[in-house]
Design a protein around this motif. Structure first.
Motif, PDB file in Angstrom:
ATOM      1  N   GLY A  63       0.763  -1.241   0.000  1.00 11.78           N
ATOM      2  CA  GLY A  63       0.000   0.000   0.000  1.00 11.78           C
ATOM      3  C   GLY A  63       0.794   1.291   0.000  1.00 11.78           C
ATOM      4  N   LYS A  64       2.017   1.277  -0.548  1.00 12.99           N
ATOM      5  CA  LYS A  64       2.779   2.537  -0.614  1.00 12.99           C
ATOM      6  C   LYS A  64       2.056   3.572  -1.464  1.00 12.99           C
ATOM      7  CE  LYS A  64       6.795   0.869  -2.019  1.00 12.99           C
ATOM      8  NZ  LYS A  64       6.537  -0.603  -1.934  1.00 12.99           N
TER       9      LYS A  64
ATOM     10  N   PHE B 163       4.903  15.155  -6.736  1.00 10.76           N
ATOM     11  CA  PHE B 163       4.995  13.695  -6.778  1.00 10.76           C
ATOM     12  C   PHE B 163       5.918  13.257  -7.906  1.00 10.76           C
ATOM     13  CE2 PHE B 163       3.418   9.671  -8.641  1.00 10.76           C
ATOM     14  CZ  PHE B 163       3.590   8.823  -7.551  1.00 10.76           C
ATOM     15  N   PHE B 164       6.990  12.539  -7.544  1.00  5.79           N
ATOM     16  CA  PHE B 164       7.895  11.967  -8.534  1.00  5.79           C
ATOM     17  C   PHE B 164       7.815  10.449  -8.461  1.00  5.79           C
ATOM     18  CE2 PHE B 164       9.812  16.110  -8.875  1.00  5.79           C
ATOM     19  CZ  PHE B 164      10.352  16.134 -10.154  1.00  5.79           C
ATOM     20  N   THR B 165       7.836   9.804  -9.627  1.00  2.67           N
ATOM     21  CA  THR B 165       7.830   8.358  -9.675  1.00  2.67           C
ATOM     22  C   THR B 165       8.774   7.869 -10.769  1.00  2.67           C
ATOM     23  OG1 THR B 165       6.399   6.391  -9.656  1.00  2.67           O
ATOM     24  CG2 THR B 165       5.865   8.121 -11.259  1.00  2.67           C
ATOM     25  N   GLU B 166       8.865   6.562 -10.928  1.00  2.59           N
ATOM     26  CA  GLU B 166       9.892   5.978 -11.795  1.00  2.59           C
ATOM     27  C   GLU B 166       9.505   5.944 -13.261  1.00  2.59           C
ATOM     28  OE1 GLU B 166      12.806   2.086 -11.643  1.00  2.59           O
ATOM     29  OE2 GLU B 166      10.789   1.915 -10.820  1.00  2.59           O
TER      30      GLU B 166
ATOM     31  N   GLU C 174       9.400   5.275  -5.269  1.00  2.00           N
ATOM     32  CA  GLU C 174      10.619   4.582  -5.713  1.00  2.00           C
ATOM     33  C   GLU C 174      11.825   5.502  -5.466  1.00  2.00           C
ATOM     34  OE1 GLU C 174      10.326   1.555  -6.328  1.00  2.00           O
ATOM     35  OE2 GLU C 174       8.226   1.343  -6.852  1.00  2.00           O
ATOM     36  N   ALA C 175      11.934   5.942  -4.222  1.00  2.38           N
ATOM     37  CA  ALA C 175      12.860   7.018  -3.863  1.00  2.38           C
ATOM     38  C   ALA C 175      14.320   6.696  -4.137  1.00  2.38           C
ATOM     39  CB  ALA C 175      12.684   7.376  -2.390  1.00  2.38           C
TER      40      ALA C 175
ATOM     41  N   TYR D 225       9.534   9.673   1.584  1.00  2.00           N
ATOM     42  CA  TYR D 225      10.274   8.791   0.682  1.00  2.00           C
ATOM     43  C   TYR D 225       9.610   7.414   0.698  1.00  2.00           C
ATOM     44  CZ  TYR D 225      14.071  12.146   1.897  1.00  2.00           C
ATOM     45  OH  TYR D 225      14.844  13.255   2.147  1.00  2.00           O
ATOM     46  N   LEU D 226       9.348   6.859  -0.480  1.00  5.38           N
ATOM     47  CA  LEU D 226       8.706   5.548  -0.562  1.00  5.38           C
ATOM     48  C   LEU D 226       9.549   4.614  -1.416  1.00  5.38           C
ATOM     49  CD1 LEU D 226       6.037   7.831  -1.309  1.00  5.38           C
ATOM     50  CD2 LEU D 226       5.083   5.952   0.002  1.00  5.38           C
ATOM     51  N   SER D 227      10.043   3.553  -0.815  1.00  8.95           N
ATOM     52  CA  SER D 227      10.842   2.577  -1.558  1.00  8.95           C
ATOM     53  C   SER D 227      11.093   1.358  -0.692  1.00  8.95           C
ATOM     54  CB  SER D 227      12.186   3.172  -1.993  1.00  8.95           C
ATOM     55  OG  SER D 227      13.016   2.180  -2.565  1.00  8.95           O
TER      56      SER D 227
END
Length: 265
Positions: A26-27, A47-50, A156-157, A185-187
């Motif tokens: 659930g990130k 919001f930044f993502t991969e 995906e920090a 940070y989410l990873s």
């Protein structure tokens, strides 16, 4: 809910947390909650993502928590947000409008965002700001904010890390307290190597010294230092990780003495 509670507490202190949940825990919902929280606080979630397709995921996570109405300013040229029926709900503005907004941002004018503006948050992939020459206009836009108006959400920090990379330098500048009030940070692999660790300086890790000092200490301390930092952040309520339970799962171990099979292994 517990991760968001920790983030809200960190935001009160102008700090950050690390969410290292295993895939499937659930990130995305946590990221969506942070975006909604930032928008309701009168700030601008960034919001930044991969990958570009993950923009769809964050829209669906926002929809799942009842916040699909939040309006994104999408940075990627091919960036779109689709609903579950694959209908395009949001896409990037046409070039003339997009570039005009970037120019206003570069001058510190953020009037396009918030309740009185057209957008509630910014959505991008890391690829949009990792080439200083090609992406100069976009980078200037983010750097124009010096009023602590951003809440930065790095999905995906680990992609934002790297002491010598262009992306690492951009993340360091974006996360500066003069621009980002707080961050999340989410990873699941946030602490891959010591070189990846200094980007988490918005946690209490940043109290240990300058960005360069932290990087040097982490490089010198290696894995032992990484483990210590992880434990200390958890104790401070700034590092949380949840995993799937394997209770009831049966494992069988096969063995062989066949030289040919052993060679293949």
């Amino acid at each position: 809910v517990d991760a968001l509670a920790l983030f809200f507490k960190a935001d009160e202190r102008n700090k950050a947390i690390v969410v290292g949940d295993q895939t499937g825990m659930g990130k995305g919902r946590v990221a969506a909650g942070a975006i909604a929280y930032g928008a309701k606080q009168g700030l601008i979630p960034v919001f930044f993502t991969e990958k570009t397709n993950l923009l769809n995921d964050i829209y669906r996570d926002l929809s799942a928590i009842g916040e699909s109405g939040l309006r994104p300013f999408i940075i990627n040229n091919d960036g779109v947000m689709q609903n579950e029926m694959e209908e395009v709900v949001y896409k990037r503005e046409k070039p003339s409008i997009f570039n005009a907004i970037l120019e206003r941002m570069a001058q510190g004018n953020l009037s396009d965002f918030g309740p009185s503006g057209k957008y509630d948050y910014i959505a991008s992939t890391y690829s949009q700001t990792n080439a200083p020459d090609r992406d100069a206009r976009k980078i200037r836009a983010f750097m124009g904010n010096n009023s602590e108006k951003f809440i930065t959400i790095l999905d995906e920090a680990h992609n934002a890390a790297g002491e010598d990379s262009n992306q690492g330098q951009f993340a360091k500048d974006l996360l500066d307290p003069s621009r980002s009030k707080s961050a999340i940070y989410l990873s699941a692999t946030w602490a891959k190597t010591p070189a990846h660790m200094a980007v988490y300086f918005r946690t209490d890790l940043g109290d240990a010294g300058s960005f360069d000092d932290i990087q040097k200490a982490l490089n010198a301390g290696g894995m032992t230092m990484q483990e210590m930092v992880s434990k200390q952040l958890a104790a401070a309520g700034q590092n949380v990780r949840r995993e799937q339970s394997f209770a009831g799962v049966k494992f069988e171990i096969d063995s062989t003495s066949d030289p040919e099979e052993l060679r293949r292994e």
